[in-house]
Design a protein around this motif. Structure first.
Motif, mmCIF file in Angstrom:
data_model
loop_
_atom_site.group_PDB
_atom_site.id
_atom_site.type_symbol
_atom_site.label_atom_id
_atom_site.label_comp_id
_atom_site.label_asym_id
_atom_site.label_seq_id
_atom_site.Cartn_x
_atom_site.Cartn_y
_atom_site.Cartn_z
ATOM 1 N N ASP A 75 17.711 108.024 53.843
ATOM 2 C CA ASP A 75 16.335 107.553 54.026
ATOM 3 C C ASP A 75 16.288 106.638 55.250
ATOM 4 O OD1 ASP A 75 15.756 108.887 51.705
ATOM 5 O OD2 ASP A 75 15.420 107.098 50.489
ATOM 6 N N SER A 76 15.169 106.636 55.957
ATOM 7 C CA SER A 76 14.994 105.698 57.064
ATOM 8 C C SER A 76 13.716 104.903 56.817
ATOM 9 C CB SER A 76 14.941 106.429 58.412
ATOM 10 O OG SER A 76 13.908 107.387 58.436
ATOM 11 N N GLU A 77 13.519 103.883 57.635
ATOM 12 C CA GLU A 77 12.401 102.973 57.375
ATOM 13 C C GLU A 77 11.584 102.724 58.627
ATOM 14 O OE1 GLU A 77 11.396 98.732 55.175
ATOM 15 O OE2 GLU A 77 13.454 99.158 55.766
ATOM 16 N N PHE A 78 10.285 102.833 58.466
ATOM 17 C CA PHE A 78 9.373 102.477 59.544
ATOM 18 C C PHE A 78 9.064 100.989 59.463
ATOM 19 C CE2 PHE A 78 5.211 101.504 61.227
ATOM 20 C CZ PHE A 78 5.148 102.227 62.409
ATOM 21 N N THR A 79 9.327 100.271 60.561
ATOM 22 C CA THR A 79 8.844 98.894 60.685
ATOM 23 C C THR A 79 8.083 98.804 62.004
ATOM 24 O OG1 THR A 79 10.744 97.988 61.893
ATOM 25 C CG2 THR A 79 10.894 98.018 59.468
ATOM 26 N N TRP A 80 7.089 97.970 62.026
ATOM 27 C CA TRP A 80 6.290 97.833 63.238
ATOM 28 C C TRP A 80 7.102 97.252 64.388
ATOM 29 C CZ3 TRP A 80 1.945 100.268 64.084
ATOM 30 C CH2 TRP A 80 1.197 100.721 62.980
ATOM 31 N N GLU A 81 8.048 96.357 64.074
ATOM 32 C CA GLU A 81 8.897 95.770 65.120
ATOM 33 C C GLU A 81 9.743 96.851 65.786
ATOM 34 O OE1 GLU A 81 7.781 92.532 62.310
ATOM 35 O OE2 GLU A 81 8.598 94.549 62.060
ATOM 36 N N ASN A 82 10.341 97.712 64.954
ATOM 37 C CA ASN A 82 11.183 98.778 65.493
ATOM 38 C C ASN A 82 10.347 99.778 66.289
ATOM 39 O OD1 ASN A 82 12.508 101.542 65.368
ATOM 40 N ND2 ASN A 82 14.183 100.271 64.605
ATOM 41 N N PHE A 83 9.182 100.106 65.774
ATOM 42 C CA PHE A 83 8.280 101.034 66.467
ATOM 43 C C PHE A 83 7.900 100.492 67.843
ATOM 44 C CE2 PHE A 83 3.776 102.469 67.118
ATOM 45 C CZ PHE A 83 4.054 103.807 67.360
ATOM 46 N N GLN A 84 7.514 99.238 67.879
ATOM 47 C CA GLN A 84 7.137 98.612 69.149
ATOM 48 C C GLN A 84 8.308 98.619 70.128
ATOM 49 O OE1 GLN A 84 6.630 94.345 68.983
ATOM 50 N NE2 GLN A 84 5.264 94.303 70.768
ATOM 51 N N ALA A 85 9.477 98.223 69.657
ATOM 52 C CA ALA A 85 10.655 98.131 70.532
ATOM 53 C C ALA A 85 11.051 99.512 71.064
ATOM 54 C CB ALA A 85 11.824 97.507 69.771
ATOM 55 N N SER A 86 11.011 100.506 70.215
ATOM 56 C CA SER A 86 11.417 101.851 70.613
ATOM 57 C C SER A 86 10.455 102.447 71.640
ATOM 58 C CB SER A 86 11.495 102.747 69.369
ATOM 59 O OG SER A 86 11.902 104.048 69.710
ATOM 60 N N VAL A 87 9.159 102.315 71.381
ATOM 61 C CA VAL A 87 8.163 102.844 72.318
ATOM 62 C C VAL A 87 8.268 102.135 73.664
ATOM 63 C CG1 VAL A 87 5.686 102.877 72.815
ATOM 64 C CG2 VAL A 87 6.519 103.690 70.602
ATOM 65 N N ASN A 88 8.340 100.810 73.626
ATOM 66 C CA ASN A 88 8.360 100.038 74.867
ATOM 67 C C ASN A 88 9.614 100.298 75.679
ATOM 68 O OD1 ASN A 88 5.926 99.026 74.046
ATOM 69 N ND2 ASN A 88 6.634 96.926 73.715
ATOM 70 N N LYS A 89 10.742 100.383 74.985
ATOM 71 C CA LYS A 89 12.010 100.536 75.700
ATOM 72 C C LYS A 89 12.229 101.981 76.149
ATOM 73 C CE LYS A 89 16.890 99.269 75.328
ATOM 74 N NZ LYS A 89 17.974 98.762 74.445
ATOM 75 N N ASP A 90 12.136 102.920 75.208
ATOM 76 C CA ASP A 90 12.469 104.311 75.524
ATOM 77 C C ASP A 90 11.400 104.970 76.397
ATOM 78 O OD1 ASP A 90 14.551 103.814 73.799
ATOM 79 O OD2 ASP A 90 13.801 105.065 72.174
#
Length: 573
Positions: free
Chosen positions: A382-397
């Motif tokens: 299972d994986s987990e959606f967090t807003w912090e991770n979403f923001q970091a991934s979009v901004n960085k990648d």
């Protein structure tokens, strides 16, 4: 060229799905379909809405619509949302279609002919107020084990004890609240799938390349406890495929319909038939995908689904196909997924917790969601959606790596050479090193994509983007321009061609950004970079381009904080 048939688990009709549903079947199936098309293969990508069963009737009643009207409206809504996420179905069908009615009745008739259907008398709860038999889950009462007053007739959600409706204290209809219930005898048809256990076991054992998640679930259902049990395939409902034995009436089954889990997988076949009719094609055009006596023996059939759907696709649907005795295509590979959780808990349709597909598109473009969901796909666990991770991934990648490379190269070229691919100079050691690295990485990317290893594919694609940025830092064309403008021109010419390669490689993940890049480069050449060195010369000197708008805007902290609050509780439409 391969012929590849792809189906993703068909979403239920009773509401808009959340992101966990999306990443568990439709989105990775679309990734694979887009990739396989991009490699020149013939692809048939099929999905549909699953429209029968009690939840559909109740959802329609809740909004005061006839169930057929409700399903037609929700199919349109789900179809539009699928388009919003750029899901590239060849056809998005409906399990209520005439084609599915006919095929479901056909399969039932063949199974009966082959002695695989049994009539069973059983006791069910009948509600006088509702004028219908109630499925176990639509009977509520007090749990005899823990005293919870909203236990369902199949299980208490509070203490998790398995229950029968007759176990409940003060049972009532979950539909109307009525306590005017009685236990009545009714007859149903059962698929004798237990008689096919050894055949199914042998077939599953032959699938050496299937994910462990898929085979472990199938084996558990086959062998745990009493092993594979026969399964009811009819229900006392008004909405569904009427029970028939092929074209003939089925004595004693008047007024009954086939169970939704019997007809839903058959819709994969029916939806392909719908596709043929919608496009004015003869039956042979869909049969070549599904019947091995009509050409489907050379088809590779791949299914995508969440782990909760695995038992039906590894056992019950194959039992239906095998039991028919007809030459239908069986699945070759089942890609199953674990669950995506939401910010410390679970996505919940009933509680409106998490981000739903329509809401996601209302706040950000599809590519942002596609990239994060696929690069964090719940494959091995299972994986987990967090807003912090979403923001970091979009901004960085997306913004810092891919978007930054496209912006730096195109803007530098415009300022120093104009809006055309510059001429002059030749490749040096830095360029040769990049070509070697990109070649290795693209071959790895192809391997992962072909194996449906979604997260590994995303990781390799990102590494290919990173390689371009690292090359740019080393080559430093802005410095070379001052002393050796031809060398700077060669570097930028290669980089502009690399942007085209990025658009081609990235299209399965982020199709809108890929299209934006290709439009800016003023080319429609989506040829796959089999020979990287040659692909880096596709856009010749003098080829015009435009500087695209910002590909990916960064997610700001205040937006993230606002969305965290907005999607924490109950969905408000």
């Amino acid at each position: 060229m391969e012929r590849i048939l792809i189906t993703s688990a068909i979403p239920y009709i009773n509401g808009i799905k959340h992101l966990g549903n999306l990443v568990g079947s439709q989105l990775p199936a679309d990734l694979y379909a887009r990739y396989m098309r991009g490699r020149g293969n013939e692809v048939m990508f099929i999905c549909a809405t699953d429209e029968h069963g009690t939840p559909a009737e109740l959802a329609a009643a809740k909004v005061g619509q006839p169930v057929a009207e409700f399903c037609a409206e929700m199919h349109k809504v789900q179809s539009e949302i699928a388009e919003g996420f750029r899901l590239s179905f060849d056809h998005f069908g409906r399990s209520s279609s005439p084609q599915n009615h006919k095929l479901t009745q056909h399969f039932a008739g063949k199974l009966a002919e082959n002695g695989l259907i049994e009539e069973v008398s059983e006791k069910q709860v009948y509600s006088h107020a509702d004028g219908r038999f109630l499925p176990d889950r639509y009977i509520e009462g007090t749990c005899p084990n823990c005293g919870y007053d909203k236990a369902r007739g199949d299980q208490c959600e509070n203490c998790t004890k398995q229950l029968e409706p007759t176990d409940l204290i003060d049972p009532r209809s979950a539909v109307s609240g009525s306590t005017d219930l009685e236990v009545r005898e009714t007859k149903h048809l059962y698929l004798r799938q237990s008689t096919l256990r050894d055949k199914l076991d042998e077939w599953i054992n032959s699938k050496k390349d299937w994910p462990i998640l898929t085979t472990s679930i199938a084996k558990k259902w086959l062998h745990d406890g009493d092993g594979l049990r026969d399964r009811g395939i009819t229900r006392d409902l008004h909405w569904g495929v009427p029970v028939k034995k092929g074209d003939e009436d089925w004595p004693g089954m008047e007024g009954k319909v086939f169970y939704v889990w019997f007809d839903a997988p058959i819709e994969y076949i029916a939806a392909t038939s719908e596709w043929a009719e919608a496009n004015g094609k003869p039956d042979a055009c869909w049969q070549r995908w599904w019947r091995t006596d009509m050409g489907a023996d050379d088809v590779k059939y791949v299914q995508f689904m969440g782990k909760d759907n695995v038992p039906f696709h590894t056992l019950s649907f194959p039992a239906t196909i095998m039991g028919s005795g007809e030459p239908w295509k069986l699945v070759d590979y089942i890609k199953s997924f674990n669950y995506l959780n939401y910010d410390g808990g679970q996505f919940s349709t009933s509680q409106g917790r998490g981000v739903f597909m329509d809401q996601a598109l209302s706040i950000l473009p599809a590519d942002y969601w596609r990239w994060w969901l696929l690069s964090h796909a719940p494959e091995s666990s299972d994986s987990e959606f967090t807003w912090e991770n979403f923001q970091a991934s979009v901004n960085k990648d997306l913004a810092d790596v891919l978007g930054n490379f496209v912006s730096r190269v195109t803007k530098f070229c415009r300022s120093k050479f104009g809006e055309a691919v510059p001429e002059g100079g030749t490749n040096g050691p830095d360029e040769e090193k990049l070509i070697a690295e990109i070649t290795i990485r693209i071959r790895a990317y192809e391997t992962h994509m072909g194996a449906m290893e979604v997260r590994k594919s995303a990781s390799e694609l990102r590494a290919i983007w990173v390689a371009g940025n690292e090359y740019l830092q080393t080559a430093a064309p802005w410095a070379k321009f001052k002393t050796d403008p031809d060398a700077a021109a060669a570097s930028i010419r290669l980089s502009l061609n690399l942007i085209r390669i990025y658009a081609v490689l990235s299209a399965p993940f982020i199709p809108d950004a890929s299209a934006t890049i290709m439009a800016a480069l003023k080319t429609d050449d989506m040829d796959w970079p089999n020979d990287v060195a040659a692909a880096l010369e596709t856009l010749p000197a003098g080829h015009a381009f435009e500087v695209p708008d910002v590909l990916f805007g960064k997610i700001l902290d205040e937006d993230r904080e606002k969305w965290q609050v907005q999607f924490a509780g109950v969905r408000k439409d």
